[in-house]
Design an enzyme around this catalytic site. Sequence first.
Site, short mmCIF file in Angstrom:
data_model
loop_
_atom_site.label_atom_id
_atom_site.label_comp_id
_atom_site.label_asym_id
_atom_site.label_seq_id
_atom_site.Cartn_x
_atom_site.Cartn_y
_atom_site.Cartn_z
N VAL A 60 60.66 34.58 -63.34
CA VAL A 60 61.46 34.10 -62.25
C VAL A 60 61.12 34.93 -61.14
O VAL A 60 61.51 34.94 -59.92
CB VAL A 60 63.05 34.47 -62.65
CG1 VAL A 60 63.47 33.43 -63.63
CG2 VAL A 60 63.22 35.98 -62.77
N TYR A 147 67.72 49.16 -62.66
CA TYR A 147 68.48 48.09 -63.40
C TYR A 147 69.76 48.06 -62.46
O TYR A 147 70.20 46.94 -62.18
CB TYR A 147 68.49 48.43 -64.73
CG TYR A 147 69.55 47.35 -65.66
CD1 TYR A 147 68.99 46.20 -65.75
CD2 TYR A 147 70.63 47.63 -65.97
CE1 TYR A 147 69.82 44.96 -66.60
CE2 TYR A 147 71.45 46.85 -66.56
CZ TYR A 147 71.12 45.59 -67.02
OH TYR A 147 71.95 44.52 -67.77
P1 NAD Z 1 67.67 39.94 -73.29
O1 NAD Z 1 66.42 41.11 -73.08
O2 NAD Z 1 67.88 39.65 -74.93
O3 NAD Z 1 67.42 38.65 -72.44
C1 NAD Z 1 67.08 38.71 -71.36
C2 NAD Z 1 65.96 37.48 -71.31
O4 NAD Z 1 65.36 37.31 -70.08
C3 NAD Z 1 64.92 37.66 -72.32
O5 NAD Z 1 64.70 36.50 -72.97
C4 NAD Z 1 63.62 37.80 -71.46
O6 NAD Z 1 62.48 37.51 -71.88
C5 NAD Z 1 64.11 37.17 -70.32
N1 NAD Z 1 63.38 37.80 -68.95
C6 NAD Z 1 63.19 39.00 -68.65
N2 NAD Z 1 62.64 39.05 -67.26
C7 NAD Z 1 62.21 37.78 -67.08
C8 NAD Z 1 61.43 37.34 -66.08
N3 NAD Z 1 60.88 38.05 -65.03
N4 NAD Z 1 61.26 35.93 -65.98
C9 NAD Z 1 61.87 34.90 -67.09
N5 NAD Z 1 62.53 35.63 -67.92
C10 NAD Z 1 62.61 36.78 -67.77
O7 NAD Z 1 68.85 40.51 -72.97
P2 NAD Z 1 70.59 39.83 -73.27
O8 NAD Z 1 71.28 40.89 -73.66
O9 NAD Z 1 70.44 38.66 -73.39
O10 NAD Z 1 70.91 40.02 -71.47
C11 NAD Z 1 70.96 38.77 -70.65
C12 NAD Z 1 71.60 38.86 -69.48
O11 NAD Z 1 72.72 39.60 -69.29
C13 NAD Z 1 70.75 40.13 -68.49
O12 NAD Z 1 70.46 39.55 -67.21
C14 NAD Z 1 71.32 41.29 -68.79
O13 NAD Z 1 71.25 42.34 -67.34
C15 NAD Z 1 72.86 40.98 -68.72
N6 NAD Z 1 73.55 41.79 -69.47
C16 NAD Z 1 73.74 41.70 -70.78
C17 NAD Z 1 74.36 42.82 -71.51
C18 NAD Z 1 74.44 43.15 -72.82
O14 NAD Z 1 75.00 44.04 -73.11
N7 NAD Z 1 73.60 42.63 -73.69
C19 NAD Z 1 75.43 43.60 -70.68
C20 NAD Z 1 75.31 43.52 -69.17
C21 NAD Z 1 74.53 42.40 -68.72
#
Ligand code: NAD
Length: 314
Positions: A60, A147
């Site tokens: 992205v 972050y």
């Molecule tokens: P995750 O790391 O399992 O998933 C993130 C996904 O984004 C991965 O599949 C990764 O390969 C993809 N990704 C990362 N950088 C990328 C890029 N430059 N281009 C394309 N794809 C990319 O994390 P998650 O827990 O599933 O989190 C998903 C979203 O929710 C994130 O934005 C995270 O910040 C947000 N979030 C998650 C939590 C949590 O506790 N799980 C809490 C707050 C916010």
Amino acid sequence: MRGQQVLVTGGAGLIGSHLCERLLQDGHAVTCLDNFSSGAAENVAPLRTHEAFRLIEHNVQDPLPQTNFDRIYHLACPASPVHYRKDPVATVRTNVLGSIHALDAARASGARVLLASTSEIYGDPQEHPQRESYWGHVNPIGPRSCYDEGKRVAETLFCDYRRQFATDIRIARIFNTYGPRLRLDDGRVVSNFVCAALQGKPIRLFGDGGQTRSFCFVTDLVEGLVRLMEADVKEPVNLGNPTEVTIRGLAARVLALTASKSELVHGPLPEDDPVRRRPDIARAQEQLGWRPTVSLDEGLRATIEDIAGRVSVR
Ligand code: NAD
Ligand code: UDP
């Protein structure tokens, strides 16, 4: 509404893969876009036989390749401190450029776009529990800043696109979420503790383990995201489970549920590690009729079962 064209960036990650599954069940055509940096194609492998599912490998940080969507869930970003600190400049680029590209795709498509923001925008909060009106207490120059500040800029961009271009946006402030498909080497506390307990290895508490978090099971979170996307709510909305637990308490639950004899050891507390975190979910309850339904023990049991099937147990 069924039959929408939906894009999920970061769709091969923990939350994204469960979201793709849910959207397909709801009758939508789903495009999952991911660069597999912290997620994995295996997470969505079972969905690939579905005729309404497409998987695109893409970063992205570059403009999105396609712009004919009704809904865009923008999740692409590493979420584990271990992953987002590995290449902090890339984390900032992902948050800033990734958000611009998701918003530009939304403008070009006339799509509604939802940002997966985070409780980290509250930093190490001085207000407890955290309400959406709280502006936060964030270190702008620390190791978590790539972050935290990245997500804060992402929220700024979403709000500026709304003000400047009338882009139809939603902002979800997600609190700690866990569940099946957590990477074994994810580095986040639930997978670390469950892997260690199942393998009889020491469980490492950072600091004295008295810091708190509030853990939301992934299917509850996905329900909140879908409701927020379809609701008429322009302000950010906290999505998380308000049941607060100390990290020491989480370790005790994991030990009990795995019947493990792993010992508890202590490691250094990471810099800027928030001391307390719990969402005030009044807005989500009132505006979305949403609240989590899966207890910590239930969610941990499902997560333990999933990890037990993947980890090598001594
Ligand atoms: P995750 O790391 O399992 O998933 C993130 C996904 O984004 C991965 O599949 C990764 O390969 C993809 N990704 C990362 N950088 C990328 C890029 N430059 N281009 C394309 N794809 C990319 O994390 P998650 O827990 O599933 O989190 C998903 C979203 O929710 C994130 O934005 C995270 O910040 C947000 N979030 C998650 C939590 C949590 O506790 N799980 C809490 C707050 C916010
Ligand atoms: N933590 C811990 N041991 C670990 C991993 C994390 O004690 O093996 C602690 C960490 O210091 C933090 C909490 O657990 O206080 C949650 O950490 P995580 O990385 O899962 O998420 P975040 O800090 O982003 O909420």
